[in-house]
Design an enzyme around this catalytic site. Structure first.
Site, PDB file in Angstrom:
ATOM      1  N   ASP A  81       0.807  -1.220   0.000  1.00 53.84           N
ATOM      2  CA  ASP A  81       0.000   0.000   0.000  1.00 53.84           C
ATOM      3  C   ASP A  81       0.846   1.278   0.000  1.00 53.84           C
ATOM      4  O   ASP A  81       2.026   1.261   0.371  1.00 53.84           O
ATOM      5  CB  ASP A  81      -0.875   0.042   1.266  1.00 53.84           C
ATOM      6  N   HIS A 105       3.771  -2.313   2.973  1.00 53.90           N
ATOM      7  CA  HIS A 105       3.823  -0.987   2.350  1.00 53.90           C
ATOM      8  C   HIS A 105       5.118  -0.870   1.552  1.00 53.90           C
ATOM      9  O   HIS A 105       6.198  -1.111   2.124  1.00 53.90           O
ATOM     10  CB  HIS A 105       3.756   0.106   3.423  1.00 53.90           C
TER      11      HIS A 105
HETATM   12 NI    NI Z   1      -2.421   3.012   3.410  1.00 54.49          NI
END
Ligand code: NI
Length: 279
Positions: free
Chosen positions: A89, A230
């Site tokens: 992400d 991430h």
């Molecule tokens: Ni996020």
């Protein structure tokens, strides 16, 4: 083309009438060329690039090659074998390419939930993500808690990000992950995409520690998991170098969220949310 040939022939005939008899070949070539150019300008439609590419001198095959799909490693997914969907992400970022390299080296793919605000900064990487067979998901424009904004703002966060991705790459994200994973049934209904959450949270943003990220995945992983990471941190990029080969060694196939849904007979439905796709 036929039209063009007739036009050129007419031009030739006209030039013959204007010029009288040719004295030599050189003179003919010299005189005919400019006239031929003039003829091309007579009908304005003839000037368009489309007319140029449809000319017979360009073989049809050559035109097709220009629009050919990017070469993607042929991966065969065995639905009877375990599979995991890694998701990244908040990118694309300067670490995304490093993660892509590990995926490529291991003939694997993942899903990248991108922020609209980062798309143009990392347009090349975004296109590489797609070209290498990975999936792009929508993660809003700038990571706001979507429960706190108006419907109009929500539309901009989602549709605006889709538009940015599409303009940069020609790709439209199929799935969405709300920032912080915050959404409820009401919000999910307003987001006109399947909502993808996760079953393993590596907390990589908090620890920024490679060993902890590796352990969070490998100590817990099972068939059908969706793993949250991430592509924003070096520690995560380093962890991926350990996690991916290890998962493959353990017999997992690394697939995108959409691939996993296909092979698990899960119909990704707008307004519904998915945490995992266990058998
Ligand atoms: Ni996020």
């Amino acid at each position: 083309m036929t039209k063009k040939v007739i036009a050129v022939s007419l031009a030739l005939m006209m030039s013959l009438l204007n010029m009288g008899t040719f004295t030599n070949v050189e003179a003919r070539e010299k005189e005919v060329l400019p006239v031929e150019e003039n003829v091309q300008y007579t009908p304005p439609q003839e000037e368009t690039p489309a007319e140029e590419t449809s000319a017979e001198e360009v073989p049809a095959e050559a035109v097709e090659v220009t629009y050919e799909e990017p070469q993607v490693n042929k991966r065969v997914i065995d639905p009877t074998k375990p599979m995991v969907a890694l998701t990244f992400d908040d990118g694309p970022s300067k670490y995304t390419a490093e993660i892509l390299k590990v995926l490529q080296e291991n003939n694997s793919v993942a899903t990248f939930f991108v922020l609209g605000s980062e798309v143009n900064k990392y347009k090349d990487v975004l296109n590489q993500v797609i070209a290498e067979g990975n999936e792009i998901g929508n993660h809003s424009y700038n990571h706001k808690n979507l429960k706190t904004i108006t419907d109009e703002e929500l539309y901009k966060q989602i549709q605006g990000t889709d538009d940015l991705v599409y303009i940069a790459s020609g790709y439209t994200p199929k799935v969405m992950r709300p920032p912080y994973g915050i959404s409820d049934a009401d919000l999910n209904k307003k987001i006109n995409k399947p909502i993808v959450k996760w079953s393993i949270d590596t907390l990589d943003w908090e620890s920024r520690n490679t060993d902890k990220v590796v352990a969070a995945v490998l100590n817990d992983v099972k068939d059908g998991d969706i793993v949250l990471m991430h592509d924003l941190y070096d520690s995560t990029a380093q962890a991926v170098k350990i996690i991916i080969p290890k998962l493959i060694e353990q017999g997992y196939q690394l697939v995108t969220v959409s691939e996993m849904s296909e092979h698990r007979d899960v119909t990704l439905t707008q307004g519904q949310q998915y945490y995992s796709m266990y058998k």
